[in-house]
Write a protein that holds these residues in place. Sequence first.
Motif, PDB file in Angstrom:
ATOM      1  N   TRP A 157       0.213 -13.950  -3.281  1.00  0.00           N
ATOM      2  CA  TRP A 157      -1.198 -13.606  -3.276  1.00  0.00           C
ATOM      3  C   TRP A 157      -1.887 -14.542  -2.290  1.00  0.00           C
ATOM      4  O   TRP A 157      -1.690 -15.761  -2.351  1.00  0.00           O
ATOM      5  CB  TRP A 157      -1.814 -13.808  -4.657  1.00  0.00           C
ATOM      6  N   SER A 158      -2.709 -13.994  -1.387  1.00  0.00           N
ATOM      7  CA  SER A 158      -3.339 -14.836  -0.371  1.00  0.00           C
ATOM      8  C   SER A 158      -4.699 -14.269   0.024  1.00  0.00           C
ATOM      9  O   SER A 158      -5.060 -13.151  -0.356  1.00  0.00           O
ATOM     10  CB  SER A 158      -2.431 -14.935   0.860  1.00  0.00           C
ATOM     11  N   HIS A 159      -5.445 -15.076   0.797  1.00  0.00           N
ATOM     12  CA  HIS A 159      -6.748 -14.628   1.294  1.00  0.00           C
ATOM     13  C   HIS A 159      -7.033 -15.266   2.650  1.00  0.00           C
ATOM     14  O   HIS A 159      -6.504 -16.319   2.978  1.00  0.00           O
ATOM     15  CB  HIS A 159      -7.864 -14.963   0.289  1.00  0.00           C
ATOM     16  N   LEU A 160      -7.894 -14.582   3.430  1.00  0.00           N
ATOM     17  CA  LEU A 160      -8.324 -15.084   4.731  1.00  0.00           C
ATOM     18  C   LEU A 160      -9.574 -14.320   5.155  1.00  0.00           C
ATOM     19  O   LEU A 160      -9.584 -13.082   5.116  1.00  0.00           O
ATOM     20  CB  LEU A 160      -7.220 -14.904   5.792  1.00  0.00           C
ATOM     21  N   ASP A 161     -10.615 -15.045   5.521  1.00  0.00           N
ATOM     22  CA  ASP A 161     -11.856 -14.456   6.045  1.00  0.00           C
ATOM     23  C   ASP A 161     -12.420 -13.345   5.146  1.00  0.00           C
ATOM     24  O   ASP A 161     -12.778 -12.269   5.609  1.00  0.00           O
ATOM     25  CB  ASP A 161     -11.632 -13.902   7.455  1.00  0.00           C
TER      26      ASP A 161
ATOM     27  N   GLY B  81       6.396 -15.018  10.218  1.00  0.00           N
ATOM     28  CA  GLY B  81       5.089 -15.655  10.326  1.00  0.00           C
ATOM     29  C   GLY B  81       4.152 -15.171   9.234  1.00  0.00           C
ATOM     30  O   GLY B  81       4.219 -14.010   8.825  1.00  0.00           O
ATOM     31  N   PHE B  82       3.264 -16.062   8.769  1.00  0.00           N
ATOM     32  CA  PHE B  82       2.330 -15.697   7.708  1.00  0.00           C
ATOM     33  C   PHE B  82       0.878 -15.759   8.188  1.00  0.00           C
ATOM     34  O   PHE B  82      -0.051 -15.503   7.435  1.00  0.00           O
ATOM     35  CB  PHE B  82       2.551 -16.580   6.473  1.00  0.00           C
ATOM     36  N   GLY B  83       0.659 -16.137   9.431  1.00  0.00           N
ATOM     37  CA  GLY B  83      -0.650 -16.011  10.054  1.00  0.00           C
ATOM     38  C   GLY B  83      -1.732 -16.971   9.603  1.00  0.00           C
ATOM     39  O   GLY B  83      -2.909 -16.713   9.829  1.00  0.00           O
ATOM     40  N   GLY B  84      -1.373 -18.059   8.940  1.00  0.00           N
ATOM     41  CA  GLY B  84      -2.380 -19.020   8.518  1.00  0.00           C
ATOM     42  C   GLY B  84      -3.225 -18.577   7.342  1.00  0.00           C
ATOM     43  O   GLY B  84      -4.335 -19.080   7.141  1.00  0.00           O
ATOM     44  N   TRP B  85      -2.734 -17.633   6.549  1.00  0.00           N
ATOM     45  CA  TRP B  85      -3.458 -17.198   5.352  1.00  0.00           C
ATOM     46  C   TRP B  85      -3.404 -18.295   4.298  1.00  0.00           C
ATOM     47  O   TRP B  85      -2.447 -19.067   4.218  1.00  0.00           O
ATOM     48  CB  TRP B  85      -2.835 -15.918   4.804  1.00  0.00           C
ATOM     49  N   TRP B  86      -4.446 -18.365   3.472  1.00  0.00           N
ATOM     50  CA  TRP B  86      -4.502 -19.307   2.355  1.00  0.00           C
ATOM     51  C   TRP B  86      -3.760 -18.686   1.178  1.00  0.00           C
ATOM     52  O   TRP B  86      -4.060 -17.580   0.755  1.00  0.00           O
ATOM     53  CB  TRP B  86      -5.958 -19.575   1.961  1.00  0.00           C
ATOM     54  N   VAL B  87      -2.787 -19.400   0.626  1.00  0.00           N
ATOM     55  CA  VAL B  87      -1.960 -18.867  -0.460  1.00  0.00           C
ATOM     56  C   VAL B  87      -2.541 -19.294  -1.803  1.00  0.00           C
ATOM     57  O   VAL B  87      -2.737 -20.477  -2.056  1.00  0.00           O
ATOM     58  CB  VAL B  87      -0.497 -19.335  -0.323  1.00  0.00           C
ATOM     59  N   ASP B  88      -2.807 -18.305  -2.657  1.00  0.00           N
ATOM     60  CA  ASP B  88      -3.364 -18.553  -3.986  1.00  0.00           C
ATOM     61  C   ASP B  88      -2.295 -18.622  -5.074  1.00  0.00           C
ATOM     62  O   ASP B  88      -2.436 -19.372  -6.038  1.00  0.00           O
ATOM     63  CB  ASP B  88      -4.362 -17.449  -4.344  1.00  0.00           C
ATOM     64  N   LYS B  89      -1.223 -17.824  -4.903  1.00  0.00           N
ATOM     65  CA  LYS B  89      -0.186 -17.764  -5.931  1.00  0.00           C
ATOM     66  C   LYS B  89       1.122 -17.307  -5.290  1.00  0.00           C
ATOM     67  O   LYS B  89       1.117 -16.489  -4.373  1.00  0.00           O
ATOM     68  CB  LYS B  89      -0.594 -16.773  -7.031  1.00  0.00           C
ATOM     69  N   ILE B  90       2.227 -17.850  -5.796  1.00  0.00           N
ATOM     70  CA  ILE B  90       3.559 -17.451  -5.350  1.00  0.00           C
ATOM     71  C   ILE B  90       4.420 -17.196  -6.578  1.00  0.00           C
ATOM     72  O   ILE B  90       4.463 -18.014  -7.488  1.00  0.00           O
ATOM     73  CB  ILE B  90       4.238 -18.558  -4.510  1.00  0.00           C
TER      74      ILE B  90
END
Length: 117
Positions: free
Chosen positions: A49-53, A68-77
């Motif tokens: 689970w992630s978020h960005l912008d 690559g994961f693109g610099g997304w912020w990860v909330d849960k794995i």
Amino acid sequence: MISSKKSAGRIAAMAAAAAAMFSMVVPTGTSFAIDHIPCRAGENFLKIWSHLDGRDSVDCYANRGRIGFGGWWVDKIETGNNDLIYSDANGDSVRVNRWTIITYPNRPPRVNYIEIL
């Protein structure tokens, strides 16, 4: 005429030796590539689970490899049956073992790539 046959034989022998050497040097094992797959309930895939912008995302992955994961912020794995390494924006590589669930409610990592081992 005899020397041209010998020359042709030498060339053929050298080509066969080069082919044999190439086949010993190049690995012939099964190659793996990570796949971004649809998330399904009850599956044991890697789920992030992630978020960005202002956008949220839930992504699932299968098979060994790196993406690559693109610099997304990860909330849960949820690792499922996968061992995972992710690289964050600080340059740290973090290993997460299989069958692990991690949440980052306060300070989520910004992830550059993920790798299933």
